[in-house]
Design a protein around this motif. Sequence first.
Motif, mmCIF file in Angstrom:
data_model
loop_
_atom_site.group_PDB
_atom_site.id
_atom_site.type_symbol
_atom_site.label_atom_id
_atom_site.label_comp_id
_atom_site.label_asym_id
_atom_site.label_seq_id
_atom_site.Cartn_x
_atom_site.Cartn_y
_atom_site.Cartn_z
ATOM 1 N N ARG A 3 0.813 -1.224 0.000
ATOM 2 C CA ARG A 3 0.000 0.000 0.000
ATOM 3 C C ARG A 3 0.841 1.267 0.000
ATOM 4 N NH1 ARG A 3 -4.502 -1.405 4.603
ATOM 5 N NH2 ARG A 3 -5.296 -3.286 3.611
ATOM 6 N N GLN A 4 1.918 1.255 0.779
ATOM 7 C CA GLN A 4 2.785 2.441 0.855
ATOM 8 C C GLN A 4 3.422 2.735 -0.501
ATOM 9 O OE1 GLN A 4 4.289 4.210 3.781
ATOM 10 N NE2 GLN A 4 2.676 3.492 5.132
ATOM 11 N N VAL A 5 3.856 1.700 -1.193
ATOM 12 C CA VAL A 5 4.475 1.871 -2.512
ATOM 13 C C VAL A 5 3.451 2.444 -3.492
ATOM 14 C CG1 VAL A 5 5.486 0.638 -4.480
ATOM 15 C CG2 VAL A 5 6.204 0.072 -2.146
ATOM 16 N N LEU A 6 2.257 1.887 -3.496
ATOM 17 C CA LEU A 6 1.212 2.350 -4.396
ATOM 18 C C LEU A 6 0.799 3.789 -4.063
ATOM 19 C CD1 LEU A 6 -0.681 1.827 -6.735
ATOM 20 C CD2 LEU A 6 -2.262 0.702 -5.136
ATOM 21 N N ALA A 7 0.689 4.101 -2.785
ATOM 22 C CA ALA A 7 0.324 5.463 -2.384
ATOM 23 C C ALA A 7 1.401 6.456 -2.831
ATOM 24 C CB ALA A 7 0.132 5.537 -0.876
ATOM 25 N N LYS A 8 2.656 6.117 -2.670
ATOM 26 C CA LYS A 8 3.746 7.004 -3.117
ATOM 27 C C LYS A 8 3.711 7.186 -4.634
ATOM 28 C CE LYS A 8 6.921 6.238 0.687
ATOM 29 N NZ LYS A 8 8.219 5.718 1.115
ATOM 30 N N TYR A 9 3.423 6.124 -5.352
ATOM 31 C CA TYR A 9 3.309 6.215 -6.805
ATOM 32 C C TYR A 9 2.188 7.179 -7.190
ATOM 33 C CZ TYR A 9 2.101 4.963 -11.571
ATOM 34 O OH TYR A 9 1.795 5.019 -12.916
ATOM 35 N N ARG A 10 1.062 7.054 -6.525
ATOM 36 C CA ARG A 10 -0.087 7.916 -6.839
ATOM 37 C C ARG A 10 0.182 9.369 -6.444
ATOM 38 N NH1 ARG A 10 -5.033 3.651 -5.528
ATOM 39 N NH2 ARG A 10 -4.732 2.484 -7.465
ATOM 40 N N ILE A 11 0.889 9.589 -5.358
ATOM 41 C CA ILE A 11 1.277 10.959 -4.995
ATOM 42 C C ILE A 11 2.221 11.511 -6.058
ATOM 43 C CG2 ILE A 11 2.710 12.298 -3.380
ATOM 44 C CD1 ILE A 11 -0.162 11.960 -2.433
ATOM 45 N N GLY A 12 3.103 10.685 -6.578
ATOM 46 C CA GLY A 12 3.984 11.112 -7.662
ATOM 47 C C GLY A 12 3.191 11.541 -8.890
ATOM 48 N N LYS A 13 2.150 10.786 -9.212
ATOM 49 C CA LYS A 13 1.281 11.169 -10.335
ATOM 50 C C LYS A 13 0.586 12.501 -10.053
ATOM 51 C CE LYS A 13 -1.024 8.189 -12.755
ATOM 52 N NZ LYS A 13 -1.868 7.107 -13.273
ATOM 53 N N ALA A 14 0.153 12.683 -8.818
ATOM 54 C CA ALA A 14 -0.491 13.944 -8.439
ATOM 55 C C ALA A 14 0.481 15.109 -8.605
ATOM 56 C CB ALA A 14 -0.985 13.873 -6.992
ATOM 57 N N GLU A 15 1.713 14.913 -8.179
ATOM 58 C CA GLU A 15 2.724 15.967 -8.307
ATOM 59 C C GLU A 15 3.023 16.279 -9.768
ATOM 60 O OE1 GLU A 15 5.795 14.213 -5.890
ATOM 61 O OE2 GLU A 15 5.083 15.234 -4.079
ATOM 62 N N GLU A 16 3.071 15.255 -10.612
ATOM 63 C CA GLU A 16 3.286 15.473 -12.054
ATOM 64 C C GLU A 16 2.145 16.285 -12.656
ATOM 65 O OE1 GLU A 16 3.805 11.687 -13.963
ATOM 66 O OE2 GLU A 16 5.635 11.246 -12.835
ATOM 67 N N CYS A 17 0.928 15.952 -12.288
ATOM 68 C CA CYS A 17 -0.229 16.687 -12.801
ATOM 69 C C CYS A 17 -0.196 18.139 -12.342
ATOM 70 C CB CYS A 17 -1.531 16.020 -12.358
ATOM 71 S SG CYS A 17 -1.861 14.447 -13.161
ATOM 72 N N LEU A 18 0.172 18.354 -11.098
ATOM 73 C CA LEU A 18 0.258 19.719 -10.570
ATOM 74 C C LEU A 18 1.348 20.510 -11.287
ATOM 75 C CD1 LEU A 18 -0.978 21.626 -8.528
ATOM 76 C CD2 LEU A 18 0.655 20.763 -6.840
ATOM 77 N N SER A 19 2.464 19.876 -11.538
ATOM 78 C CA SER A 19 3.552 20.521 -12.279
ATOM 79 C C SER A 19 3.105 20.875 -13.690
ATOM 80 C CB SER A 19 4.773 19.599 -12.317
ATOM 81 O OG SER A 19 5.814 20.178 -13.057
ATOM 82 N N SER A 20 2.384 19.974 -14.331
ATOM 83 C CA SER A 20 1.846 20.248 -15.670
ATOM 84 C C SER A 20 0.872 21.414 -15.634
ATOM 85 C CB SER A 20 1.126 19.017 -16.219
ATOM 86 O OG SER A 20 2.027 17.964 -16.445
ATOM 87 N N ALA A 21 0.033 21.454 -14.612
ATOM 88 C CA ALA A 21 -0.929 22.553 -14.483
ATOM 89 C C ALA A 21 -0.197 23.884 -14.361
ATOM 90 C CB ALA A 21 -1.838 22.329 -13.279
ATOM 91 N N ASP A 22 0.877 23.910 -13.585
ATOM 92 C CA ASP A 22 1.668 25.138 -13.447
ATOM 93 C C ASP A 22 2.234 25.585 -14.788
ATOM 94 O OD1 ASP A 22 1.263 25.424 -10.713
ATOM 95 O OD2 ASP A 22 3.105 24.364 -10.170
ATOM 96 N N ALA A 23 2.762 24.649 -15.552
ATOM 97 C CA ALA A 23 3.324 24.982 -16.869
ATOM 98 C C ALA A 23 2.230 25.468 -17.818
ATOM 99 C CB ALA A 23 4.044 23.771 -17.460
ATOM 100 N N LEU A 24 1.068 24.858 -17.744
ATOM 101 C CA LEU A 24 -0.037 25.229 -18.623
ATOM 102 C C LEU A 24 -0.601 26.604 -18.292
ATOM 103 C CD1 LEU A 24 -1.656 21.710 -18.729
ATOM 104 C CD2 LEU A 24 -0.741 22.940 -20.715
ATOM 105 N N ILE A 25 -0.485 27.016 -17.036
ATOM 106 C CA ILE A 25 -0.902 28.374 -16.679
ATOM 107 C C ILE A 25 -0.041 29.380 -17.432
ATOM 108 C CG2 ILE A 25 -0.858 30.100 -14.820
ATOM 109 C CD1 ILE A 25 -1.816 27.859 -12.927
ATOM 110 N N GLU A 26 1.248 29.122 -17.462
ATOM 111 C CA GLU A 26 2.164 30.013 -18.180
ATOM 112 C C GLU A 26 1.817 30.088 -19.661
ATOM 113 O OE1 GLU A 26 4.541 31.957 -16.769
ATOM 114 O OE2 GLU A 26 3.782 31.195 -14.851
ATOM 115 N N MET A 27 1.301 28.995 -20.205
ATOM 116 C CA MET A 27 0.933 28.944 -21.622
ATOM 117 C C MET A 27 -0.484 29.455 -21.859
ATOM 118 S SD MET A 27 2.733 25.211 -22.286
ATOM 119 C CE MET A 27 1.517 24.720 -23.426
ATOM 120 N N GLU A 28 -1.183 29.813 -20.784
ATOM 121 C CA GLU A 28 -2.559 30.290 -20.825
ATOM 122 C C GLU A 28 -3.524 29.281 -21.448
ATOM 123 O OE1 GLU A 28 -2.751 34.294 -22.364
ATOM 124 O OE2 GLU A 28 -1.208 34.989 -20.980
ATOM 125 N N ASP A 29 -3.247 28.004 -21.227
ATOM 126 C CA ASP A 29 -4.110 26.916 -21.697
ATOM 127 C C ASP A 29 -4.992 26.495 -20.524
ATOM 128 O OD1 ASP A 29 -5.349 24.708 -22.764
ATOM 129 O OD2 ASP A 29 -3.499 23.755 -23.462
#
Length: 102
Positions: A3-29
Amino acid sequence: MDRQVLAKYRIGKAEECLSSADALIEMEDYLAVLNRSYYAIFHAVRATLTLDGVDREKHSGVISFFLQNYVKIGVFDKKYSGIAQEAFEVRQESDYEDFYVV
């Protein structure tokens, strides 16, 4: 799977999505920002549920379980109820409705 491994993986996905959202704000998308922001929340919530051995197939089931079993009983502040629900609804509308305006 651990469970801990899977939870860390999913948090990593959440962080990637958040990082993408930040980049997309700069692109005004902004439609893409809504999508990535929602998925950041969704993956973080799934990570939380994973630690208790819970998973749901549908997005609405994930959000509903989180609200009933974490927010309602006070594990998370009630403000997260509105954030999670609104993010889900906005993502649905922005992804599937024609002519959606951010």
